[in-house]
Scaffold this active site. Structure first.
Site, PDB file in Angstrom:
ATOM      1  CB  CYS A   1       7.333  -1.475 -16.827  1.00  0.00           C
ATOM      2  SG  CYS A   1       7.333  -0.093 -17.883  1.00  0.00           S
TER       3      CYS A   1
ATOM      4  N   GLY B   1      12.613   0.044 -17.057  1.00  0.00           N
ATOM      5  CA  GLY B   1      13.637   0.544 -16.977  1.00  0.00           C
ATOM      6  C   GLY B   1      14.080   1.526 -18.358  1.00  0.00           C
TER       7      GLY B   1
ATOM      8  CE  LYS C   1       2.064   4.093  -3.917  1.00  0.00           C
ATOM      9  NZ  LYS C   1       1.432   5.266  -3.440  1.00  0.00           N
TER      10      LYS C   1
HETATM   11  O1  M6R Z   1       8.109   5.976  -3.466  1.00  0.00           O
HETATM   12  P1  M6R Z   1       8.626   7.185  -3.296  1.00  0.00           P
HETATM   13  O2  M6R Z   1       8.132   7.669  -1.871  1.00  0.00           O
HETATM   14  O3  M6R Z   1      10.105   7.565  -3.436  1.00  0.00           O
HETATM   15  O4  M6R Z   1       7.957   8.050  -4.407  1.00  0.00           O
HETATM   16  C1  M6R Z   1       8.008   9.486  -4.547  1.00  0.00           C
HETATM   17  C2  M6R Z   1       7.011  10.091  -5.401  1.00  0.00           C
HETATM   18  O5  M6R Z   1       7.077   9.636  -6.863  1.00  0.00           O
HETATM   19  C3  M6R Z   1       5.476   9.924  -4.754  1.00  0.00           C
HETATM   20  O6  M6R Z   1       5.406  10.447  -3.502  1.00  0.00           O
HETATM   21  C4  M6R Z   1       4.604  10.720  -5.891  1.00  0.00           C
HETATM   22  O7  M6R Z   1       4.865  12.028  -5.947  1.00  0.00           O
HETATM   23  C5  M6R Z   1       3.241  10.430  -5.551  1.00  0.00           C
HETATM   24  N1  M6R Z   1       2.393  10.066  -6.688  1.00  0.00           N
HETATM   25  C6  M6R Z   1       2.497  11.381  -4.773  1.00  0.00           C
HETATM   26  O8  M6R Z   1       1.437  11.140  -4.220  1.00  0.00           O
END
Ligand code: M6R
Length: 612
Positions: free
Chosen positions: A2, A99, A607
């Site tokens: 969120c 959260g 994201k």
């Molecule tokens: O912010 P982070 O690199 O820790 O995120 C990890 C994953 O959530 C992230 O890479 C996710 O798999 C993406 N949507 C891939 O494109």
């Protein structure tokens, strides 16, 4: 997850909240809401859908007031609908939350027994009733009521609460979920899940720490209380993000813009670190820990999703150049497995956002057992960047598209620099080879530019396979993680089922799936496993599968067998991921656009995954 935004000051809150929510929409986008404090008291509006739906929802009903909070949701408890959208209200209070409240069920029971009624299915609603209940029974002010309420709460949260009776005040608290406060020149105060909504108003920010409570007061400014409930002087930092980096800059989608930014982002990740003139690598952020890395008997790499794939490339790099055994772990599995961690282990934590809850928890666990934690993060000042002993930022710039692209190549660039540097210090890489790799690495941005020129051809291929129901991605060695990443990109934005496999592993199962309908993407660049991969392509063709191969410029062998080839410039095996992933990103992008999918905000995703 969120997105949270808040404002108190002398200006109208509504436009600030809406533009902030639009910047944060990449974090979650199933419903949105605001609460504004003004002449009409506390006005709350919320609805299912995107921020634009919220704007349409309040159309013609002015949200007047100079303080308020806004929220864009990624559902955990309860489906996305108008009622479950935040803010949640109890009497005079309205609250937004990012959260998960793990003990919400017993808290809810207790509150129901005390006469509170619940309208939503969310875990969040218990928080607002709990705070209201304490305020009512204890007679405490808002900040103290928040503090007392949170003592009963198990879970992760960033919350902001407003009170109709005190319209110049926002109270915020965080535990394992980020919150940034912006301090405007004219005394205006901003608050958000990350700095992106704040940068257009001010560059002076305070990153809240876990356990802290912040009081944003129009009259008295910002006050922050630490975990011992003592007032502390907020540490103000200067934001470095450029506003243009948060815009699409003429591209149809952030994802496409970010794919095209890769020559620059890779170069920025090497800038001041790869020193061709002196023939060395200097990583200032980990300088004090360099010797520990050189002495390490083992490296553990933790991450999730794309960052985990980058970690897999890191495994090959560290093993080849530094001769250190590496284990790459999904952070979410690692943290619950009671893993063996030694005090002389190096743990490399990789994360674009720097906020991923599983990766943060893995860091905490490894730190608690005495390991040295090195971070590779993109977001400056993020929780992971602050939790690690040392680290290197990727300098890829803000990545807004939910599908990670430029962050992957920047992470791999950093891992390449680290592995080569440790290898050189250890003497496990031959001097001439080291220098040759430095030259090749330096040439990668220009080669990525060249790969981007294949876009028209990639689009043509995307059009042929846009209706596929399944796809297989194959690679060996350094290209295996690229196959995994290619498959992840396709599935997350176009919703086509895709699997990545080591090419040789295909015959142990996935080969059963191959028929004339099945597109098989194979990374078949010149290098150590080239001939073997050619044999794997033959195996696919023998079963009438469609082969789309990424090959080295000038290749003729694969061209003669595959249905389509996409050429990338020649480079060392170790650097192939930086080139081969680019056409796969473009392919996923075009397939998703052709299928009418929302590329930047794919369904069900967010994201920054700040819940476990
Ligand atoms: O912010 P982070 O690199 O820790 O995120 C990890 C994953 O959530 C992230 O890479 C996710 O798999 C993406 N949507 C891939 O494109």
């Amino acid at each position: 997850m969120c997105g949270i935004v808040g404002y108190v000051g002398s200006k109208q809150a509504w436009p600030i909240l809406i533009s902030g929510l639009k910047r944060l929409e990449y974090r979650g986008y199933d419903s949105a809401g605001v609460a504004v404090l003004g002449p009409d008291g506390l006005k709350v509006r919320k609805c299912k859908g995107r921020v634009s739906d919220l704007q349409a929802h309040v159309n013609g009903d002015p949200m007047t007031g100079t303080a308020g909070i806004g929220h864009t949701r990624w559902a955990t408890h309860g489906e996305p609908n108008d009622v479950n959208a935040h803010p949640h209200v109890s009497g005079d209070l309205a609250l937004i939350h990012n959260g998960i409240i793990e003990n919400y069920a017993p808290l809810k029971e207790e509150l129901i027994s005390r006469g509170y009624t619940f309208s939503s299915e969310t875990d969040t609603e218990v928080l607002v009733h709990l705070i209201a209940d304490i305020q009512r029974t204890e007679g405490t002010d808002l900040a103290e009521s928040v503090r007392m309420a949170l003592q009963n709460v198990v879970g992760a949260y960033a919350i902001v609460v407003v009170d109709r009776k005190n319209p110049g005040l926002l109270v915020a608290a965080r535990k394992s979920s980020p919150l940034v406060i912006g301090i405007g020149d004219d005394g205006d105060l901003f608050l958000a899940s990350d700095a992106t909504p704040i940068v257009e108003h001010t560059r002076n920010v305070v990153y809240m720490e876990d356990g802290e409570i912040a009081i944003l007061d129009r009259e008295h400014g910002l006050r922050v209380r630490n975990t011992r409930n003592q007032e502390k002087r907020p540490s103000i930092q200067a934001l470095e993000i450029q506003l243009e980096a948060l815009e699409k800059g003429g591209y149809a989608h952030f994802m496409l813009k970010e794919i095209y930014e890769q020559p620059r982002s890779i170069r920025d990740s090497m800038r001041g670190r790869l020193n061709l003139a002196q023939g060395n690598i200097v990583l200032g952020g980990i300088k004090d820990y360099e010797q520990r890395m050189v002495n390490a008997k083992r490296i553990l790499i933790v991450g999730c999703g794309t960052s985990w794939h980058a970690g897999m490339v890191g495994e090959y790099l560290f093993e080849e150049f530094a001769r250190i055994p590496v284990e790459v772990e999904y952070a979410s599995e690692f943290r619950y497995r009671n893993p063996v961690i030694n005090e002389d282990d190096i743990v490399i934590a990789i994360s674009q956002s720097g906020e991923t809850a599983d990766t943060l928890a893995a860091i905490e666990l490894a730190k608690g057992r005495g390991a040295t934690i090195i971070g590779i993060c993109n977001v400056v000042g993020s929780s992971i960047a602050r939790q690690t002993h040392a680290g290197s930022y990727t300098h890829a710039g803000p990545e807004i598209g939910v599908a990670s692209t430029k962050a992957f190549t920047a992470q791999v660039t950093l891992l390449t620099l680290m592995a080569l540097m440790v290898g050189q210090r250890k003497g496990t890489i031959d001097g001439a080879r080291f220098q040759q790799l430095l030259q090749e690495l330096d040439a990668i941005p220009a080669k990525v530019e060249k790969v981007l020129k294949t876009e028209a051809q990639v689009k043509y291929i995307a059009d042929i396979y846009r209706d596929a129901r399944n796809a297989l991605y194959l690679g060996r060695g350094y290209s295996f993680p690229v196959a995994l990443e290619g498959a992840l990109k396709l599935k997350e934005i176009s919703y086509i089922h895709a699997e990545g496999y080591p090419a040789a592993e295909m015959k142990h199962g996935p080969i059963a799936l191959i028929d004339e309908e099945m597109p098989v993407f194979v990374i078949a660049t010149h290098g150590a496993s080239y001939e073997k991969v050619v044999s794997n392509i033959q195996e696919v063709k023998a079963r009438k599968g469609k082969v789309i191969a990424i090959v080295t410029e000038g290749d003729t062998t694969v061209k003669g067998i595959a249905d389509h080839v996409i050429e990338v410039p020649a480079t060392s095996d170790a650097l192939v991921p930086l080139l081969a992933v680019v056409p796969l990103q473009l392919l996923s992008y075009h397939v998703a656009v052709m299928r009418g999918c929302n590329v930047d905000q794919p369904r069900n995703l967010a994201k920054s995954v700040t819940v476990e």
